[in-house]
Design a protein around this motif. Structure first.
Motif, PDB file in Angstrom:
ATOM      1  N   ASP A   1      42.318  11.112 -18.219  1.00 28.72           N
ATOM      2  CA  ASP A   1      41.117  10.250 -18.430  1.00 28.72           C
ATOM      3  C   ASP A   1      41.186   9.149 -19.384  1.00 28.72           C
ATOM      4  N   ASN A   2      41.495   8.098 -18.908  1.00 32.54           N
ATOM      5  CA  ASN A   2      41.890   7.004 -19.800  1.00 32.54           C
ATOM      6  C   ASN A   2      40.576   6.645 -20.518  1.00 32.54           C
ATOM      7  N   ARG A   3      39.399   6.938 -19.967  1.00 36.05           N
ATOM      8  CA  ARG A   3      38.146   6.675 -20.638  1.00 36.05           C
ATOM      9  C   ARG A   3      37.917   7.090 -21.671  1.00 36.05           C
ATOM     10  N   LYS A   4      38.639   8.131 -22.062  1.00 35.12           N
ATOM     11  CA  LYS A   4      38.850   9.163 -23.322  1.00 35.12           C
ATOM     12  C   LYS A   4      37.316   9.546 -23.530  1.00 35.12           C
ATOM     13  N   ALA A   5      36.843  10.170 -22.483  1.00 34.68           N
ATOM     14  CA  ALA A   5      35.515  10.975 -22.796  1.00 34.68           C
ATOM     15  C   ALA A   5      35.734  11.891 -23.949  1.00 34.68           C
ATOM     16  N   SER A   6      34.708  12.060 -24.793  1.00 40.80           N
ATOM     17  CA  SER A   6      35.046  13.158 -25.957  1.00 40.80           C
ATOM     18  C   SER A   6      34.295  14.314 -25.697  1.00 40.80           C
ATOM     19  N   LYS A   7      33.650  14.544 -24.557  1.00 43.31           N
ATOM     20  CA  LYS A   7      33.208  15.708 -23.975  1.00 43.31           C
ATOM     21  C   LYS A   7      32.672  15.478 -22.577  1.00 43.31           C
ATOM     22  N   VAL A   8      32.529  16.456 -21.786  1.00 43.12           N
ATOM     23  CA  VAL A   8      31.641  16.571 -20.546  1.00 43.12           C
ATOM     24  C   VAL A   8      30.523  17.274 -20.526  1.00 43.12           C
ATOM     25  N   SER A   9      29.283  17.060 -19.948  1.00 38.55           N
ATOM     26  CA  SER A   9      28.136  17.872 -20.030  1.00 38.55           C
ATOM     27  C   SER A   9      27.484  18.006 -18.799  1.00 38.55           C
ATOM     28  N   GLY A  10      26.641  18.906 -18.598  1.00 36.14           N
ATOM     29  CA  GLY A  10      25.801  19.260 -17.481  1.00 36.14           C
ATOM     30  C   GLY A  10      26.688  19.076 -16.141  1.00 36.14           C
ATOM     31  N   LYS A  11      26.024  18.156 -15.143  1.00 37.02           N
ATOM     32  CA  LYS A  11      26.910  18.049 -13.986  1.00 37.02           C
ATOM     33  C   LYS A  11      28.118  17.650 -13.888  1.00 37.02           C
ATOM     34  N   GLY A  12      28.440  16.616 -15.052  1.00 32.23           N
ATOM     35  CA  GLY A  12      29.874  16.213 -15.409  1.00 32.23           C
ATOM     36  C   GLY A  12      30.634  17.129 -15.551  1.00 32.23           C
ATOM     37  N   MET A  13      30.387  18.499 -15.817  1.00 31.72           N
ATOM     38  CA  MET A  13      31.339  19.412 -16.014  1.00 31.72           C
ATOM     39  C   MET A  13      32.030  19.751 -14.836  1.00 31.72           C
ATOM     40  N   ALA A  14      31.527  19.542 -13.530  1.00 31.89           N
ATOM     41  CA  ALA A  14      32.045  19.830 -12.210  1.00 31.89           C
ATOM     42  C   ALA A  14      32.879  18.781 -11.811  1.00 31.89           C
ATOM     43  N   LEU A  15      32.978  17.717 -12.579  1.00 32.37           N
ATOM     44  CA  LEU A  15      33.887  16.517 -12.051  1.00 32.37           C
ATOM     45  C   LEU A  15      35.305  16.718 -12.853  1.00 32.37           C
ATOM     46  N   LEU A  16      36.233  16.576 -12.043  1.00 33.62           N
ATOM     47  CA  LEU A  16      37.476  16.885 -12.651  1.00 33.62           C
ATOM     48  C   LEU A  16      38.613  15.579 -12.664  1.00 33.62           C
ATOM     49  N   ASN A  17      38.862  15.123 -13.797  1.00 32.80           N
ATOM     50  CA  ASN A  17      39.560  13.613 -13.345  1.00 32.80           C
ATOM     51  C   ASN A  17      41.035  14.235 -13.283  1.00 32.80           C
ATOM     52  N   LYS A  18      41.483  13.651 -12.024  1.00 34.75           N
ATOM     53  CA  LYS A  18      42.925  14.294 -11.543  1.00 34.75           C
ATOM     54  C   LYS A  18      43.533  13.383 -10.670  1.00 34.75           C
ATOM     55  N   ILE A  19      44.861  13.225 -10.716  1.00 37.71           N
ATOM     56  CA  ILE A  19      45.901  12.439 -10.028  1.00 37.71           C
ATOM     57  C   ILE A  19      46.641  13.000  -9.408  1.00 37.71           C
ATOM     58  N   SER A  20      46.849  12.918  -8.053  1.00 38.06           N
ATOM     59  CA  SER A  20      47.847  13.697  -7.098  1.00 38.06           C
ATOM     60  C   SER A  20      49.176  12.631  -7.123  1.00 38.06           C
ATOM     61  N   ASP A  21      50.177  13.266  -6.949  1.00 38.03           N
ATOM     62  CA  ASP A  21      51.688  12.872  -6.825  1.00 38.03           C
ATOM     63  C   ASP A  21      51.812  11.760  -8.065  1.00 38.03           C
ATOM     64  N   ALA A  22      51.816  12.217  -9.295  1.00 37.94           N
ATOM     65  CA  ALA A  22      51.642  11.484 -10.336  1.00 37.94           C
ATOM     66  C   ALA A  22      52.901  11.597 -11.282  1.00 37.94           C
ATOM     67  N   TYR A  23      52.996  10.833 -12.240  1.00 38.48           N
ATOM     68  CA  TYR A  23      53.764  10.657 -13.378  1.00 38.48           C
ATOM     69  C   TYR A  23      53.075  10.798 -14.709  1.00 38.48           C
ATOM     70  N   VAL A  24      53.948  11.236 -15.692  1.00 39.93           N
ATOM     71  CA  VAL A  24      53.358  10.972 -17.180  1.00 39.93           C
ATOM     72  C   VAL A  24      54.801  10.727 -17.713  1.00 39.93           C
ATOM     73  N   TYR A  25      54.537   9.416 -18.760  1.00 35.71           N
ATOM     74  CA  TYR A  25      55.660   9.014 -19.573  1.00 35.71           C
ATOM     75  C   TYR A  25      55.143   9.161 -21.325  1.00 35.71           C
ATOM     76  N   ILE A  26      56.056   9.857 -21.723  1.00 34.55           N
ATOM     77  CA  ILE A  26      55.781  10.338 -23.205  1.00 34.55           C
ATOM     78  C   ILE A  26      56.911   9.630 -24.099  1.00 34.55           C
ATOM     79  N   GLU A  27      56.379   8.987 -25.154  1.00 38.99           N
ATOM     80  CA  GLU A  27      57.225   8.229 -26.000  1.00 38.99           C
ATOM     81  C   GLU A  27      56.888   8.846 -27.721  1.00 38.99           C
ATOM     82  N   ASN A  28      57.747   9.027 -28.338  1.00 37.63           N
ATOM     83  CA  ASN A  28      57.520   9.268 -29.842  1.00 37.63           C
ATOM     84  C   ASN A  28      56.320  10.307 -29.921  1.00 37.63           C
TER      85      ASN A  28
END
Ligand code: NIG
Ligand code: FE
Length: 441
Positions: free
Chosen positions: A38-65
């Protein structure tokens, strides 16, 4: 026992290894599902928003330092990442596997001495948690054991629990005092928490819970003990910067709303942020007093009703539910469904402690969230990551996969879907653990 010993040895060996060889960059690619990205950086999810899961299929993550530097779909992965391969880098192929942000566990008492399985047996035979407490068992039993344990031994027992929860996917944990119940022993606990913070890769927040129970010797003069919490303990805890939060067990048979209010006010005066044990054993007024003092979270809530839900809707306080202790003590389940349907956020925590929840297994907590609290898998995933980060005040840096956040995550074994994770409630499905950008296991 043999397996557990081997597990700890592996953890220690891996940490030793890390001191010699630290990856500056880490690329995880071909991830079947990247969860809570979640790049919108929500600080929490509430109510109906809790049922929405931010997810990416066939993805990568790159970690530095130690931080999350980039993530996205494999088809959009920058060429420089596809090509990089030199000493000091690590590439992990996560085909068939999911990546989750590490769990944040915002309510534990994992610094304790010994265990209380005799009370477990007594409860099976019919004694209640309150009855055991009235007879000098419960929290007072743990206080006695802690008093007889050296600081070094307390650290040794507690740090094992920390590596145990790291191995089960937790990357940030709140730990409370509250088994000391006098100045010296409360400070002993808080120093152990500080040492855990300094010596392990997990993110730690510390809570002063001197008002966990009235010690035996003050039974006929509770005012004297409360005076000691306010006038002796809080000032020294604050001056030694040993705690971030102040907590009170505001409940039937423990501390009243009035007492809670006085203790919270004293803590606030010294810069400690309130959080509360509330409405576990009765409709104690704890939720309302927590909200009044802007508590970061109010926890337990088994006995919360409509008035508490309405009050929470008008606040920034996070309702944090502990289905492990409700299960273990046979309490009614907290009204998670009602809360979410009313529009509230919900966080989940383990309550890891020797009396009401002798487990810090957040994956099991997810399953209990689904099975007992009727939360859907998307809701429990949000409740143990971004919302539980919010409940411990660290959602700016933890609780989701977002650029610039701390690289705390785990890779699952090969599983068919993310629903499988809480569904297979007894299986260890964690394959690889990364904390602060380092491979831990
Ligand atoms: O969160 N409710 C108060 N404190 C702990 C239990 C502590 C104990 O029994 O040792 C809890 O459940
Ligand atoms: Fe607790």
């Amino acid at each position: 026992m043999e397996i557990i010993n081997r597990f700890f040895n592996i953890c220690y060996l891996r940490l030793l290894f890390l001191r010699l060889f630290i990856y500056m960059q880490l690329l995880i690619k071909n991830i079947k599902g990247l969860i809570v990205a979640d790049n919108r950086k929500a600080s929490k999810v509430s109510g109906k928003g809790m049922a929405l899961l931010n997810k990416i299929s066939d993805a990568y993550v790159y970690i530095e330092n130690g931080l999350i530097s980039d993530f996205g779909t494999m088809s959009n992965m920058p060429l420089k990442l596809a090509q990089f391969r030199f000493t000091g880098n690590e590439i992990i192929d996560a085909s068939g596997k999911f990546v989750f942000p590490s769990f944040c566990d915002p309510h534990t008492h994992l610094v304790f001495a010994g265990s209380r399985e005799q009370e477990f047996a007594d409860r099976i035979k019919g004694l209640s948690y309150e009855e055991i407490a009235r007879r000098g068992g419960g929290i007072l039993n743990s206080a006695k054991k802690l008093h007889e344990t050296t600081e070094e031994e307390l650290y040794n027992q507690s740090v094992k629990r920390v590596y145990e929860i790291i191995g089960m996917g937790t990357g940030a944990v709140e730990i409370k005092s509250g088994y000391g119940l006098n100045v010296n022993d409360e400070l002993k606990m808080l120093r152990v928490i500080r040492r855990i913070k300094e010596s392990t890769p997990i993110e730690v927040r510390s809570t002063f819970l001197g008002a966990h129970a009235i010690p035996e010797e003050f039974r006929n003069d509770r005012e004297k003990y409360i005076g000691s919490v306010i006038n002796e303990m809080i000032p020294v805890v604050a001056s030694e910067e040993l705690a971030d939060f102040i907590d009170v067990f505001c409940d039937t048979g423990f501390f009243t709303v009035d007492e809670t209010e006085r203790i919270l006010m004293a803590g606030i005066k010294y810069g400690l942020v309130p959080r509360l044990h509330a409405n576990e054993l009765g409709n104690s007024g704890g939720v309302q007093v927590g909200i009044k003092y802007n508590a970061m979270s109010v926890d337990h809530l088994e006995c919360a009703g409509d008035a508490e839900i309405v009050a929470l809707l008008d606040s920034d306080t996070m309702p944090t539910l502990l289905p492990g202790s409700a299960l273990f003590l046979g309490l009614p389940d907290p009204p998670a469904r009602k809360m979410i349907d009313a529009g509230l956020p919900v966080a989940l925590a383990s309550d890891y402690n020797p009396g009401s929840s002798p487990s810090g297994n957040m994956k099991l907590i997810m399953s209990l969230g689904c099975i007992k609290l009727k939360m859907i898998p998307e809701e429990v995933i949000n409740a143990v990551t971004i919302n539980s980060a919010n409940a411990m005040g660290i959602s700016e840096t933890h609780g989701s996969i977002a650029k610039g956040k701390v690289a705390n995550m785990f890779i699952t074994k090969e599983i068919p879907s993310y629903n499988y994770f809480p569904y297979a409630y007894g299986s260890n499905l964690i394959d690889t653990i990364i904390l602060k950008g380092q491979l831990i296991l």
